[in-house]
Design a protein around this motif. Structure first.
Motif, mmCIF file in Angstrom:
data_model
loop_
_atom_site.group_PDB
_atom_site.id
_atom_site.type_symbol
_atom_site.label_atom_id
_atom_site.label_comp_id
_atom_site.label_asym_id
_atom_site.label_seq_id
_atom_site.Cartn_x
_atom_site.Cartn_y
_atom_site.Cartn_z
ATOM 1 N N LYS A 5 3.386 6.270 -8.853
ATOM 2 C CA LYS A 5 2.124 6.093 -8.134
ATOM 3 C C LYS A 5 2.372 6.228 -6.633
ATOM 4 O O LYS A 5 3.336 5.663 -6.103
ATOM 5 N N GLY A 202 -7.445 -1.448 -3.606
ATOM 6 C CA GLY A 202 -6.008 -1.422 -3.892
ATOM 7 C C GLY A 202 -5.694 -1.192 -5.370
ATOM 8 O O GLY A 202 -4.550 -1.342 -5.798
ATOM 9 N N ASP A 205 -2.550 0.741 -7.987
ATOM 10 C CA ASP A 205 -1.329 0.163 -8.584
ATOM 11 C C ASP A 205 -1.641 -0.290 -10.010
ATOM 12 O O ASP A 205 -0.850 -0.076 -10.941
ATOM 13 N N LYS A 260 -0.018 -7.577 -0.201
ATOM 14 C CA LYS A 260 -0.891 -6.430 -0.441
ATOM 15 C C LYS A 260 -0.174 -5.247 -1.092
ATOM 16 O O LYS A 260 -0.803 -4.362 -1.671
#
Ligand code: ADP
Ligand code: ASP
Ligand code: MG
Length: 451
Positions: A5, A202, A205, A260
């Motif tokens: 990723k 986010g 992930d 984060k």
């Protein structure tokens, strides 16, 4: 099979993309086999799309469209003209440019479709750049594989349906050709009816881990702008250092409490299916952090995390004294409105709990406040920061609390949570004191890194 990723800064421009492509090729040489590459939107693009979705003036809409348009044009401009892949890219980006052009402020399903555009651009761009580098690369739509419910903005994945979709769409192709590299979007999925959804900020992930689980992969690699999970955010404490390895449990707490570098839900599928997660930097691919079930660490303190924008909600009622069912009633109201609670402490006549930004917006609605006020006096304090100290057996080691409170000095601590988890001790301080609390704690608990 490998899952790699790449985050926003790693696909931000043609130079960053060249570094990411080099890593994909290098990994392919080291670990033979087909690859699935999951990509984020180029840095800044999701923010710009959200600004369009929430815009109140035409000027905001056009400025953000311009920014995104230029970002994508630079990728087209760098590819040699009239090659198959450059033609393919221009053709496949054309309908996305048309969508961007037509975009207006919106909500719900329309908003998710709009904010998914950044990843839809990126996945096609990365696929063309891999072809430019001589790889046999193909784009595959995440919306044809990652199945979710219709909670737009925070969609809940359906792992069983995702596995079924992947085992029909992608797995046979990847199994049949170990030179193949498939590229898909992170962050997005689709409802069974085919409407595009997003997994929360986010979320790429999380996508990578969900896809790894559905493909029975044996490792997820998260490539970003830092060399792993550090002892704390290196932007706050420059002396922070990456950890070589970490257990799922500790990494999950760090991600939940604000590190984060990993979306908080990423480790759920990884833990469920026992798939290790590696975090490395595209700016310097040597080193990195490996997160797995068990690690051999003897250190008391592993890392610190900071989560700003927290809200403290306190309900006080003398009725709580010697009665039963008060907490059940409080939590039933929160559950009914799907509000997630992080920390909780209680005394004889009050309960205090913390909410994140989303939870706080929900809890401050008239309906919820009215229901809670029926139970007792409601007090709300916003603009707080949750500081988490994560380590091993923190609940049984002597001196842990004393060491932490001496590091915090005379800071005004609003709430303490200790004992429920062996891996963390959390405190709540004012938002503006959050970074300073992290600096002081890091200096005290990771002294060896400051000499
Ligand atoms: P990407 O766009 O690649 O997904 P993110 O910006 O989401 O990257 O995450 C990487 C950032 O996370 C780093 O630049 C760093 O500032 C921040 N971060 C916060 N806490 C940590 C930590 N404990 N270790 C490493 N990075 C952290
Ligand atoms: N592009 C999305 C975001 O900025 C998802 C991600 O980068 O993981 O939130
Ligand atoms: Mg990220």
């Amino acid at each position: 099979m490998q899952i790699l990723k790449f985050g926003g800064t790693s696909v931000a421009d043609p130079q960053a993309l060249a570094r990411s492509v080099a890593i994909i090729n290098d990994q392919s040489l080291q670990n033979k086999g087909a690859q699935l590459v999951v990509v984020s939107a180029a840095a800044g693009v999701t923010n710009a799309l959200l600004a369009i979705a929430d815009a109140t003036t035409p000027a905001t809409i056009s400025a953000n469209k311009e920014f995104i348009y230029e970002r994508q044009q630079q990728f087209l401009a760098e590819l040699p003209k009239s090659t198959d892949y450059a033609n393919w890219l221009a053709e496949s980006l054309a309908p996305l440019f048309a969508e961007l052009d037509a975009a207006v402020a919106c909500r719900g399903a329309e908003r998710d479709r709009l904010i998914s555009l950044g990843e839809r651009f990126s996945a096609r761009v990365v696929s063309a750049y891999l072809q430019h580098a001589g790889r046999y690369a193909r784009y595959v739509a995440a919306s044809s594989m990652l199945v979710t419910d219709n909670t737009f903005g925070h969609a809940e994945p359906d792992p069983a349906a995702t596995r079924a979709a992947i085992q029909t769409v992608l797995a046979p192709e990847l199994r049949n050709d170990n030179q193949l590299v498939m590229v898909c979007e992170g962050f997005i999925g689709a409802t069974p009816a085919g409407e595009i959804t997003t997994l929360g900020r986010g979320g790429s992930d999380y996508s990578a881990a969900l896809l790894a689980e559905a493909l029975d992969a044996d490792l997820v690699q998260i490539w970003t702008d830092v060399k792993g999970l550090y002892s704390t955010d290196p932007r706050i404490v420059p002396q922070a250092q990456p950890l070589a390895e970490l257990s799922f449990a500790q990494a999950a707490e760090l991600a939940t409490f604000g590190a984060k570098v990993l979306h908080p839900k990423t480790l759920w599928p990884a833990m469920r299916s026992d798939i290790p997660v590696f975090i490395g930097s595209t700016l310097d691919p040597s080193g990195g952090t490996t997160i797995r079930r068990e690690v051999d660490s003897k250190e008391a303190f592993t890392a610190l995390a900071l989560r700003p924008n927290q809200t403290l909600l306190k309900i006080t009622s003398p009725d709580m004294l010697y009665s039963y069912g008060f907490l059940a009633k409080t939590f039933a109201i929160l559950a009914e409105h799907r509000i997630s609670v992080d920390l909780v402490t209680t005394s004889e006549i009050s309960v205090a709990l913390t909410l994140d930004q989303r939870g706080s917006e929900q809890a401050l609605s008239d309906q919820v406040l009215k229901a809670l006020s029926a139970l007792g006096k409601v007090e709300i304090k916003q603009n707080l920061a949750l500081v988490a100290v994560v380590g091993a057996s923190l609940n049984t080691q002597p001196q842990v609390a004393a060491t932490i409170f001496s590091a915090l000095g005379d800071m005004n601590v609003r709430l303490i949570c200790h004992g429920a988890s062996p891996h963390n001790l959390c405190v709540l301080v004012d938002d503006e004191q959050g970074p300073q609390a992290i600096v002081q704690l890091h200096q005290q608990l990771f002294r060896h890194l400051h000499t």
